[in-house]
Design a protein around this motif. Structure first.
Motif, PDB file in Angstrom:
ATOM      1  N   PRO A 117       0.832  -1.209   0.000  1.00  0.00           N
ATOM      2  CA  PRO A 117       0.000   0.000   0.000  1.00  0.00           C
ATOM      3  C   PRO A 117       0.863   1.255   0.000  1.00  0.00           C
ATOM      4  O   PRO A 117       1.960   1.272   0.566  1.00  0.00           O
ATOM      5  N   GLY A 118       0.355   2.293  -0.652  1.00  0.00           N
ATOM      6  CA  GLY A 118       1.084   3.549  -0.644  1.00  0.00           C
ATOM      7  C   GLY A 118       0.795   4.406  -1.855  1.00  0.00           C
ATOM      8  O   GLY A 118      -0.107   4.126  -2.642  1.00  0.00           O
ATOM      9  N   TYR A 119       1.591   5.433  -1.971  1.00  0.00           N
ATOM     10  CA  TYR A 119       1.468   6.425  -3.044  1.00  0.00           C
ATOM     11  C   TYR A 119       2.574   6.154  -4.061  1.00  0.00           C
ATOM     12  O   TYR A 119       3.757   6.125  -3.711  1.00  0.00           O
ATOM     13  N   TYR A 120       2.188   5.968  -5.316  1.00  0.00           N
ATOM     14  CA  TYR A 120       3.131   5.626  -6.372  1.00  0.00           C
ATOM     15  C   TYR A 120       3.038   6.619  -7.527  1.00  0.00           C
ATOM     16  O   TYR A 120       2.020   7.286  -7.710  1.00  0.00           O
ATOM     17  N   ILE A 121       4.106   6.670  -8.291  1.00  0.00           N
ATOM     18  CA  ILE A 121       4.089   7.347  -9.578  1.00  0.00           C
ATOM     19  C   ILE A 121       4.410   6.321 -10.657  1.00  0.00           C
ATOM     20  O   ILE A 121       5.369   5.553 -10.538  1.00  0.00           O
ATOM     21  N   MET A 122       3.582   6.291 -11.696  1.00  0.00           N
ATOM     22  CA  MET A 122       3.841   5.468 -12.881  1.00  0.00           C
ATOM     23  C   MET A 122       4.535   6.364 -13.899  1.00  0.00           C
ATOM     24  O   MET A 122       4.036   7.441 -14.227  1.00  0.00           O
ATOM     25  N   GLU A 123       5.700   5.942 -14.410  1.00  0.00           N
ATOM     26  CA  GLU A 123       6.451   6.802 -15.311  1.00  0.00           C
ATOM     27  C   GLU A 123       7.115   6.026 -16.445  1.00  0.00           C
ATOM     28  O   GLU A 123       7.317   4.819 -16.362  1.00  0.00           O
TER      29      GLU A 123
END
Length: 319
Positions: A154-160
């Motif tokens: 769980p958490g905050y992600y960035i897809m790049e």
């Protein structure tokens, strides 16, 4: 510089800071027949679509095992990498903590002062070194689809995606950076049953447990160890189809973003990327699907001098 700092993620920060917001053949053996019968298309997939320079997908996903089907409908090679931020940090923290440092470093590199530019990144905040690169697809050619399974906390992600445009601009600067929230709720999914097991190691290279044959395969990728290489990239794995005229030397050089001609459109002639598993920490396992036709292929990592490190392995699929 902290060992976990990975330069291309910096590209992402600058972008976000600047934004306002059928012919059948007989199988080779009975064993292969049995393996192919057990391969099924994954269910509960998370769809990702790129038509130009964007990720079209959901904003929240469950934690645990997730399978991503990434359809690259654009005219350029892409990938997606999932970057997990430390708790309490979001894109907003890049505005004051990261973007100015990155801008300074990149300006120096673009002036030909690479050593000074890399040294400037030492000014990055302590929390930046806690970002966890958590997998994603390998490079995937235009009009192709990559299917990849990874386990997410769980958490905050960035897809790049930080492949470069023909003019040298990174795809992140063109809009390929999307926040994703991974919820506490577990997906309940199980990982797929692999047909071939790959071990990925910066010390020992790429190895796998059996001969690779034609047809549908599910590769597991176990990251035995992990480290930043000379260009600050961790080792990953990408599946590549090589035509007869393809140059292995050109491909190896292209996979190094630090080369001005590296990781930039167009890809080397005769090269078609077919997915893989992006950067993950040591001890983790990811999976990717492939349907292999007869021909010449390679596994390669996005690092300099991959062949001498055992991170560039060529193999052939027989008819």
């Amino acid at each position: 510089m902290k060992s976990k700092i990975l330069l291309p993620i910096l590209i992402l920060f600058l972008v976000l800071a600047c934004k306002n917001d059928n012919k059948k053949t007989e199988p080779a053996s009975e064993e292969i027949v049995e393996v192919e019968k057990n391969i099924q298309e994954p269910s509960n997939v998370i769809e990702i679509v790129t038509r130009s320079m964007e990720f079209q997908s959901v904003d929240t996903i469950p934690s645990g095992w997730n399978t991503f089907k990434y359809r690259n409908l654009s005219n350029e090679t892409h990938f997606f990498l999932l970057d997990k931020y430390p708790e309490g940090k979001t894109v907003e923290n890049t505005l004051t903590d990261v973007a100015p440092v990155f801008e300074e470093g990149m300006d120096l590199i673009n002036e030909g002062k690479s050593e000074e530019g890399f040294a400037a990144f030492g000014k990055l905040p302590e929390w930046f070194g806690k970002i966890v690169f958590s997998g994603g697809s390998g490079l995937i050619a235009p009009k192709h689809t990559a299917t990849t399974t990874v386990k997410l906390d769980p958490g905050y992600y960035i897809m790049e995606c930080y492949v470069k445009m023909p003019n040298g601009k990174f795809h992140t600067m063109m809009g390929m950076a999307k926040p994703i929230i991974v919820l506490e709720e577990d997906s309940g999914n199980e990982p797929p049953e692999p047909t071939i097991n790959i071990t990925l190691s910066g010390e020992e290279g790429i190895s796998y447990d059996k001969a690779i044959t034609k047809g549908k395969q599910i590769f597991s990728v176990f990251v035995k160890d992990q480290k930043p290489h000379e260009n600050f990239i961790w080792h990953d794995i990408n599946l590549v189809k090589l035509e007869g005229h393809a140059s292995e030397e050109a491909l190896e050089a292209w996979m190094n973003w630090a080369d001005p001609k590296g990781l930039i459109t167009p890809v080397p002639s005769g090269v078609t990327f077919l997915g893989g598993v992006n950067d993950m920490p040591a001890g983790r396992t990811g999976y990717f699907y492939a349907d292999l036709k007869p021909g010449k292929y390679a596994f390669i990592s996005e690092v300099p001098n991959s062949k001498s490190k055992g991170l560039f392995k060529v193999f052939e699929i027989l008819d």
